[in-house]
Design a protein around this motif. Structure first.
Motif, mmCIF file in Angstrom:
data_model
loop_
_atom_site.group_PDB
_atom_site.id
_atom_site.type_symbol
_atom_site.label_atom_id
_atom_site.label_comp_id
_atom_site.label_asym_id
_atom_site.label_seq_id
_atom_site.Cartn_x
_atom_site.Cartn_y
_atom_site.Cartn_z
ATOM 1 N N CYS A 87 -2.393 -10.098 -1.769
ATOM 2 C CA CYS A 87 -3.074 -11.483 -1.713
ATOM 3 C C CYS A 87 -2.691 -12.436 -2.945
ATOM 4 O O CYS A 87 -2.619 -11.312 -3.860
ATOM 5 N N PRO A 88 -2.143 -13.923 -2.526
ATOM 6 C CA PRO A 88 -1.534 -14.609 -3.840
ATOM 7 C C PRO A 88 -2.985 -14.762 -4.350
ATOM 8 O O PRO A 88 -2.335 -15.177 -5.997
ATOM 9 N N SER A 89 -4.034 -14.845 -4.039
ATOM 10 C CA SER A 89 -5.291 -14.688 -5.723
ATOM 11 C C SER A 89 -5.424 -13.914 -6.256
ATOM 12 O O SER A 89 -5.853 -13.772 -7.203
ATOM 13 N N CYS A 90 -5.288 -12.330 -5.854
ATOM 14 C CA CYS A 90 -5.366 -11.641 -6.709
ATOM 15 C C CYS A 90 -4.650 -10.236 -6.459
ATOM 16 O O CYS A 90 -5.088 -9.263 -7.396
ATOM 17 N N ARG A 91 -3.920 -10.151 -5.917
ATOM 18 C CA ARG A 91 -2.548 -9.243 -6.193
ATOM 19 C C ARG A 91 -2.501 -7.864 -5.321
ATOM 20 O O ARG A 91 -1.953 -7.524 -5.382
ATOM 21 N N HIS A 92 -4.393 -8.243 -4.669
ATOM 22 C CA HIS A 92 -4.136 -7.155 -4.208
ATOM 23 C C HIS A 92 -3.476 -6.728 -2.532
ATOM 24 O O HIS A 92 -3.300 -7.537 -2.279
ATOM 25 N N GLU A 93 -3.354 -5.359 -2.577
ATOM 26 C CA GLU A 93 -1.780 -5.241 -1.395
ATOM 27 C C GLU A 93 -2.420 -4.689 -0.247
ATOM 28 O O GLU A 93 -3.866 -4.259 0.300
ATOM 29 N N VAL A 94 -2.304 -5.798 1.017
ATOM 30 C CA VAL A 94 -2.771 -6.517 2.145
ATOM 31 C C VAL A 94 -2.207 -5.375 3.353
ATOM 32 O O VAL A 94 -1.058 -5.866 3.652
ATOM 33 N N VAL A 95 -2.517 -3.811 3.731
ATOM 34 C CA VAL A 95 -2.213 -3.360 4.733
ATOM 35 C C VAL A 95 -2.118 -4.308 6.565
ATOM 36 O O VAL A 95 -3.752 -3.857 5.818
ATOM 37 N N LEU A 96 -1.716 -4.244 7.033
ATOM 38 C CA LEU A 96 -2.313 -5.067 8.400
ATOM 39 C C LEU A 96 -1.663 -4.124 9.687
ATOM 40 O O LEU A 96 -0.412 -2.908 9.243
ATOM 41 N N ASP A 97 -1.804 -4.026 10.910
ATOM 42 C CA ASP A 97 -1.777 -3.117 12.025
ATOM 43 C C ASP A 97 -0.605 -3.972 12.093
ATOM 44 O O ASP A 97 -0.099 -4.480 12.031
ATOM 45 N N ARG A 98 -0.275 -3.117 13.991
ATOM 46 C CA ARG A 98 0.976 -3.810 14.735
ATOM 47 C C ARG A 98 0.773 -5.075 15.097
ATOM 48 O O ARG A 98 1.525 -5.153 15.438
ATOM 49 N N HIS A 99 -0.921 -5.803 14.512
ATOM 50 C CA HIS A 99 -1.192 -7.076 15.283
ATOM 51 C C HIS A 99 -0.441 -8.479 14.220
ATOM 52 O O HIS A 99 -0.173 -9.512 14.729
ATOM 53 N N GLY A 100 -0.478 -7.044 13.132
ATOM 54 C CA GLY A 100 0.261 -9.219 11.694
ATOM 55 C C GLY A 100 -0.808 -8.971 11.532
ATOM 56 O O GLY A 100 -1.812 -9.176 11.650
#
Length: 365
Positions: A87-100
């Motif tokens: 995340c560009p705001s808090c640097r939290h890692e965002v994990v996405l599924d196969r739909h992106g």
């Protein structure tokens, strides 16, 4: 710079009853700005797991930069299993599924608020921002009655039309100030998005090297334990040799750790500098004066260009963390130690005779 700020504060009592509402709408607009493109959120707005919002297009741009091998939606090839970005705001890692990015939930509340805001803006209920009022009073130092409305491409400075016609910029190439402002604002926005993606890549490499440090330490510990087990059955005469071998392992482990940690420290400094540059760029984006913004943006863009040139990140080569060459086989040594015996008297006499033969002088010719 050949311009001055000629803004005069309004007389007492001049603000009307709509002043408070204008300030409220301005604060509302700040909350509706995308941290990537620095514009009002564009539909659809997606909400990240960390509860921060992004335009779907901006989220997709960051995702594609962080996952260049991820198959796009609708591709005829095999669909990837997902991806991740920060995340560009808090640097939290965002994990996405196969739909992106298309698997992220839309923030309908924010979209409705944006619609209402734009309706208010189009109906004229949104007041002019203080920064816009001040911007109308930027005047030329050489021609006090002339507004700053053009940009000298040759001298790279904002100026007025009189300077172009009669002044020191009459032989220079100029362009409309708004055109240069829009161009550099777009360039700076693209630079921020690229730098954010680069920072994610640097953070991923640092994480990999930190894992490498852990693996080196684990492998070093395993080799020391194996070496200690191998020496348990040997006599005290091997203790000194055992300590020497332990020292070799420890030295190589320390050398490798020192090398990898030096890379981590160097790349961490680069990352900190890049993050600071992003913060400076974001602050620059909030500059309401086009001339001031252009001047600060030029410095930041030069720094971004210098940072972008460092594309190759030094990292340990493949298998660098391995300690497999520190192996020892004590079977033959154990057999040799088990066969150690006293020397017989005959062996002593043979050794003495051999020593006498070696001490006889060579014959002279």
């Amino acid at each position: 710079m050949n311009f001055a700020l000629g803004f005069k504060p309004p007389p007492a009592g001049s603000p009307g009853p709509g002043a408070g509402r204008g300030a409220t709408m301005e604060n509302l607009e700040k909350q509706l700005i995308c941290p990537v493109c620095l514009e009002l959120f564009s539909k659809p707005v997606v909400i990240l797991p960390c509860q921060h919002n992004l335009c779907r297009k901006c989220a997709n741009d960051i995702f594609q930069s962080s996952n260049p091998l991820w198959q796009s939606r609708g591709s005829s090839s095999i669909t990837a299993s997902g991806g991740r970005f920060r995340c560009p705001s808090c640097r939290h890692e965002v994990v996405l599924d196969r739909h992106g990015v298309y698997g992220l939930q839309r923030n309908l509340l924010v979209e409705n608020i944006i619609d209402l805001y734009r309706q208010q803006e189009s109906s004229g209920l949104v007041s002019i921002k203080p920064g816009q009022q001040q911007q109308q009073h930027l005047t030329c130092e050489d021609h006090e009655e002339e507004k700053i409305n053009i940009y000298c491409l040759s001298c790279q400075t904002p100026t007025c039309s009189m300077c172009k016609v009669f002044g020191k910029h009459k032989d220079c190439e100029v362009a409309p100030l708004s055109t240069v402002y829009t161009s550099q604002k777009t360039e700076l926005s693209d630079g921020i998005a690229t730098l954010v993606a680069t920072n994610d890549h640097i953070q991923a490499v640092i994480s990999q090297m930190e894992d490498t440090c852990c693996t080196i330490e684990e492998n070093g510990q395993q080799v020391r334990e194996h070496l200690a087990d191998s020496f348990d059955g040997l006599v005290a005469i091997l203790e000194e040799r055992k300590q020497e071998l332990v020292g070799l392992i420890t030295k190589e482990q320390d050398d490798k750790l020192k090398y990898v940690r030096s890379l981590i420290h160097r790349h961490s400094d680069d990352l900190e500098a890049a993050v600071t540059l992003v913060e400076s760029a974001i602050q620059s984006m909030e500059e309401p004066h086009m001339p001031l913004f252009i001047q600060s943006a030029q410095v930041i863009l030069e720094k971004m260009a210098a940072s972008a040139q460092v594309s190759h990140m030094e990292r340990p080569e493949l298998g660098f963390e391995s300690m497999n060459h520190f192996t020892i086989d004590t079977d033959d040594l154990a057999v040799m130690l088990m066969n150690i015996d006293f020397c017989s008297a005959d062996d002593d006499e043979d050794d003495a005779e051999k020593g006498e033969e070696d001490s006889e002088p060579d014959p002279k010719f």
